[in-house]
Structure formats: structure tokens, C-alpha cells
Motif scaffolding. Sequence first.
Motif, PDB file in Angstrom:
ATOM      1  N   UNK A 118       0.542  13.231   2.304  1.00 41.90           N
ATOM      2  CA  UNK A 118       0.864  11.844   2.648  1.00 41.90           C
ATOM      3  C   UNK A 118      -0.410  11.003   2.759  1.00 41.90           C
ATOM      4  N   UNK A 119      -1.451  11.589   3.335  1.00 45.80           N
ATOM      5  CA  UNK A 119      -2.717  10.860   3.490  1.00 45.80           C
ATOM      6  C   UNK A 119      -3.329  10.519   2.131  1.00 45.80           C
ATOM      7  N   UNK A 120      -3.125  11.399   1.143  1.00 49.15           N
ATOM      8  CA  UNK A 120      -3.585  11.093  -0.213  1.00 49.15           C
ATOM      9  C   UNK A 120      -2.844   9.868  -0.760  1.00 49.15           C
ATOM     10  N   UNK A 121      -1.545   9.820  -0.498  1.00 49.26           N
ATOM     11  CA  UNK A 121      -0.754   8.673  -0.938  1.00 49.26           C
ATOM     12  C   UNK A 121      -1.206   7.403  -0.225  1.00 49.26           C
ATOM     13  N   UNK A 122      -1.490   7.524   1.053  1.00 53.74           N
ATOM     14  CA  UNK A 122      -1.955   6.374   1.814  1.00 53.74           C
ATOM     15  C   UNK A 122      -3.308   5.874   1.281  1.00 53.74           C
ATOM     16  N   UNK A 123      -4.180   6.799   0.912  1.00 56.34           N
ATOM     17  CA  UNK A 123      -5.462   6.403   0.314  1.00 56.34           C
ATOM     18  C   UNK A 123      -5.231   5.687  -1.015  1.00 56.34           C
ATOM     19  N   UNK A 176      -1.199  -2.077   1.841  1.00 59.37           N
ATOM     20  CA  UNK A 176      -0.881  -1.143   2.914  1.00 59.37           C
ATOM     21  C   UNK A 176       0.161  -1.816   3.810  1.00 59.37           C
ATOM     22  N   UNK A 177       1.447  -1.511   3.576  1.00 56.61           N
ATOM     23  CA  UNK A 177       2.498  -2.158   4.360  1.00 56.61           C
ATOM     24  C   UNK A 177       2.478  -1.696   5.816  1.00 56.61           C
ATOM     25  N   UNK A 178       3.236  -2.404   6.637  1.00 56.12           N
ATOM     26  CA  UNK A 178       3.248  -2.089   8.068  1.00 56.12           C
ATOM     27  C   UNK A 178       4.155  -0.921   8.404  1.00 56.12           C
ATOM     28  N   UNK A 179       5.118  -0.605   7.538  1.00 56.70           N
ATOM     29  CA  UNK A 179       6.021   0.521   7.802  1.00 56.70           C
ATOM     30  C   UNK A 179       6.363   1.219   6.495  1.00 56.70           C
ATOM     31  N   UNK A 180       6.896   2.426   6.609  1.00 58.12           N
ATOM     32  CA  UNK A 180       7.230   3.198   5.415  1.00 58.12           C
ATOM     33  C   UNK A 180       8.359   2.544   4.611  1.00 58.12           C
TER      34      UNK A 180
END
Length: 151
Positions: A30-35, A43-47
Motif C-alpha cells: 500500500x505504501x508503494x501505491x501511496x508513493x 494525494x486524496x484525503x481518504x481512500x
Amino acid sequence: MLESRLSEEARIALSRYSSDKAARTLVPLWLQFEAFLQSRGTLPSSIPGIPEESLRAYATFLDYGDRHVDDALIALSAVLLVCLHANYNARILRSIVIPRIRRPVQNRQWDAFRLRTYQPLEYSQLARSRRRRARHEACASDAARNEDAVT
């Protein structure tokens, strides 16, 4: 290091629906996706606020990245699972696929299937043969019905 809102929401969703071991396995993916999202500047505020285009772009990024197709499938599956547990629209998640994916190809010698990688998705041969068989049976039954009506 402080966690972003998305990471915190992902951890909460995973801890609610799966074991700690599964969460430890899925959070790095998930952190890779966030990067990836940060590199795109979105970078939205929620999923549930993640745009569908970002998920599709990530699937394409995984496809053309320098990684094995199995690793790409696992990374995308982890992201989609986190999104599903965070109440993202399931209809949208079902449509997110890696553009070039494995598909079974019939092996003529043994009448078995082997995997061919990086081919565009097509309708399966089985679906086509079922449609062909259904059309043939429908035509045959119509012909038999017409013969019975004539006699």
C-alpha cells in the motif's frame, strides 16, 4: 515518521478485516501505491476519494515497470483489497486490471492449458465455442420445428 491519512486508514481497514500478519504483508505494498500517488501529485484525503484514473494509472505503471508479472499482480491485488475494505466502490474495483496479463492458451498437443504472458485480453475460446454451439442448436431446433409444421 508520521503516517499519512491514507496509510492510517489502510491500517485501520486491514486490522478490521484481516489478521495482523496479513496487515504487515499488505501495508508495504500500500505504501508503494501511496508513493505513486504522491509522485503524481494527487494525494486524496481518504481512500474512497482516490480517483479511478489513479488506480488505472497504477495498474499500467505496474504493467510496464521493471518487475515480474506475478509481483505486479500481487501489488495491484493488495491495493484493491485495501480499497475494498475501506468501502471503495466495488464495481470500479472489478474493472481495474493490468492491461497485459496472463491468459490460458490451449496447448494443441495435450489438449491442456499453459500460460502465455503479456498478451492482450480477448474473449475466451470457451465462451465463443459455447455461443457457436448455442446458435447451432437453435438453428437445428428451428429447422426441426419448420419440418414438423410443414408435414
